[in-house]
Design a protein around this motif. Structure first.
Motif, mmCIF file in Angstrom:
data_model
loop_
_atom_site.group_PDB
_atom_site.id
_atom_site.type_symbol
_atom_site.label_atom_id
_atom_site.label_comp_id
_atom_site.label_asym_id
_atom_site.label_seq_id
_atom_site.Cartn_x
_atom_site.Cartn_y
_atom_site.Cartn_z
ATOM 1 N N ASP A 1 0.802 -1.225 0.000
ATOM 2 C CA ASP A 1 0.000 0.000 0.000
ATOM 3 C C ASP A 1 0.835 1.275 0.000
ATOM 4 O O ASP A 1 0.296 2.375 -0.082
ATOM 5 C CB ASP A 1 -0.990 0.008 1.168
ATOM 6 N N LYS A 2 2.164 1.141 0.019
ATOM 7 C CA LYS A 2 3.027 2.326 -0.003
ATOM 8 C C LYS A 2 3.175 2.924 -1.398
ATOM 9 O O LYS A 2 3.611 4.073 -1.540
ATOM 10 C CB LYS A 2 4.419 1.969 0.522
ATOM 11 N N ARG B 1 1.685 6.566 -2.546
ATOM 12 C CA ARG B 1 2.256 7.766 -1.922
ATOM 13 C C ARG B 1 3.675 8.051 -2.392
ATOM 14 O O ARG B 1 4.203 9.142 -2.126
ATOM 15 C CB ARG B 1 2.191 7.676 -0.400
ATOM 16 N N LYS B 2 4.294 7.099 -3.088
ATOM 17 C CA LYS B 2 5.601 7.379 -3.695
ATOM 18 C C LYS B 2 5.472 8.366 -4.853
ATOM 19 O O LYS B 2 6.447 8.988 -5.255
ATOM 20 C CB LYS B 2 6.232 6.079 -4.187
ATOM 21 N N THR C 1 0.815 10.703 -10.508
ATOM 22 C CA THR C 1 0.227 12.000 -10.164
ATOM 23 C C THR C 1 -0.436 12.706 -11.342
ATOM 24 O O THR C 1 -1.397 13.455 -11.145
ATOM 25 C CB THR C 1 1.292 12.935 -9.571
ATOM 26 N N VAL D 1 -5.872 2.739 2.859
ATOM 27 C CA VAL D 1 -4.655 3.550 2.848
ATOM 28 C C VAL D 1 -4.264 3.915 1.421
ATOM 29 O O VAL D 1 -3.904 5.067 1.129
ATOM 30 C CB VAL D 1 -3.500 2.799 3.551
ATOM 31 N N MET D 2 -4.338 2.952 0.516
ATOM 32 C CA MET D 2 -3.982 3.217 -0.877
ATOM 33 C C MET D 2 -4.901 4.272 -1.485
ATOM 34 O O MET D 2 -4.442 5.172 -2.204
ATOM 35 C CB MET D 2 -4.044 1.926 -1.702
ATOM 36 N N ARG E 1 -6.603 6.623 0.153
ATOM 37 C CA ARG E 1 -6.306 7.919 0.791
ATOM 38 C C ARG E 1 -5.054 8.545 0.206
ATOM 39 O O ARG E 1 -5.031 9.729 -0.156
ATOM 40 C CB ARG E 1 -6.131 7.711 2.292
ATOM 41 N N ASP E 2 -3.985 7.749 0.072
ATOM 42 C CA ASP E 2 -2.714 8.287 -0.411
ATOM 43 C C ASP E 2 -2.780 8.652 -1.887
ATOM 44 O O ASP E 2 -2.199 9.661 -2.316
ATOM 45 C CB ASP E 2 -1.595 7.273 -0.168
ATOM 46 N N ALA F 1 -4.510 11.880 -2.240
ATOM 47 C CA ALA F 1 -3.697 12.980 -1.711
ATOM 48 C C ALA F 1 -2.676 13.474 -2.722
ATOM 49 O O ALA F 1 -2.400 14.678 -2.793
ATOM 50 C CB ALA F 1 -2.987 12.530 -0.434
ATOM 51 N N VAL F 2 -2.088 12.563 -3.521
ATOM 52 C CA VAL F 2 -1.048 12.977 -4.464
ATOM 53 C C VAL F 2 -1.608 13.365 -5.828
ATOM 54 O O VAL F 2 -0.885 13.915 -6.662
ATOM 55 C CB VAL F 2 0.023 11.874 -4.644
#
Length: 222
Positions: free
Chosen positions: A143-144, A147-148, A154, A176-177, A179-180, A183-184
């Motif tokens: 899930d990181k 946000r990378k 983007t 989480v994925m 949300r992130d 966000a980006v």
């Protein structure tokens, strides 16, 4: 094919030609499966063509032909012989030739899909090749990944997070994925899918169908 038709077909502002949709993303994220899903769903109502990119093979085109998602002559393979992003962003000549060949062969088309070879999070299409872009991730990287960021994540017009069915197996939190990713992406859309479980990828297909409708309205044939 008359001279007037040629002029309209190659109009720089897009009038008189199909919407060109680029699909990019890392190796194994499900780009070819998404292309197949779009062809299955949209091919019932839209006139389609597909260009695939592989470095040294025609594997993705062969997969689509064997799957029977389109008439085989509507699928053109480009062997880039170089890094995938080079052929979709820096030196687009081979891909542009393939797109225009399909447009001339099957005019009028509604949509030409250009699938990039597997690349990294920086991969984006030249606007001289693709009018709109989809970037495909999958959950297997954890899930990181959203946000990378990176230009592919983007800036694409749509971000697709695929293989949601694998999330429990790899410990990825889809909340989480989501949300992130939001966000980006500064408000640009994000869709989650499992093409394995839903071969028609209907949410993505509806988004693409809306694009095609808007494109035809804004870029009518003169």
């Amino acid at each position: 094919m008359g001279a007037d038709h040629d002029d309209h077909h190659h109009a720089p502002d897009g009038h008189g030609r199909a919407l060109r949709l680029g699909i990019g993303g890392p190796v194994g994220s499900g780009k070819t499966a998404l292309v197949a899903a779009l062809c299955r769903t949209l091919g019932q109502t839209l006139r389609l063509g597909v260009v695939t990119n592989d470095i040294y093979t025609t594997e993705d085109a062969d997969f689509l032909r064997k799957a029977g998602v389109l008439s085989p002559d509507r699928i053109v393979a480009v062997e880039t012989g170089c890094c995938p992003h080079t052929a979709i962003r820096d030196d687009i000549a081979a891909n542009l030739d393939a797109v225009e060949t399909l447009e001339e062969r099957f005019w009028p088309l509604d949509l030409v899909i250009v699938e990039s070879g597997g690349d990294n999070l920086t991969a984006t299409f030249s606007r001289g090749l693709a009018d709109r872009q989809i970037f495909v991730l999958d959950v297997s990287g954890g899930d990181k990944v959203p946000r990378k960021g990176g230009p592919g994540v983007t800036s694409a017009d749509l971000l697709v997070v695929n293989k949601t069915d694998l999330a429990p197996m790899v410990g990825a939190d889809l909340t989480v994925m989501s949300r992130d990713a939001k966000a980006v992406r500064d408000g640009k859309p994000v869709l989650f899918t499992s093409i394995r479980e839903e071969p028609g990828a209907h949410a993505v297909s509806e988004w693409v169908s809306g694009l095609v409708t808007s494109w035809a309205h804004d870029h009518p044939t003169p």
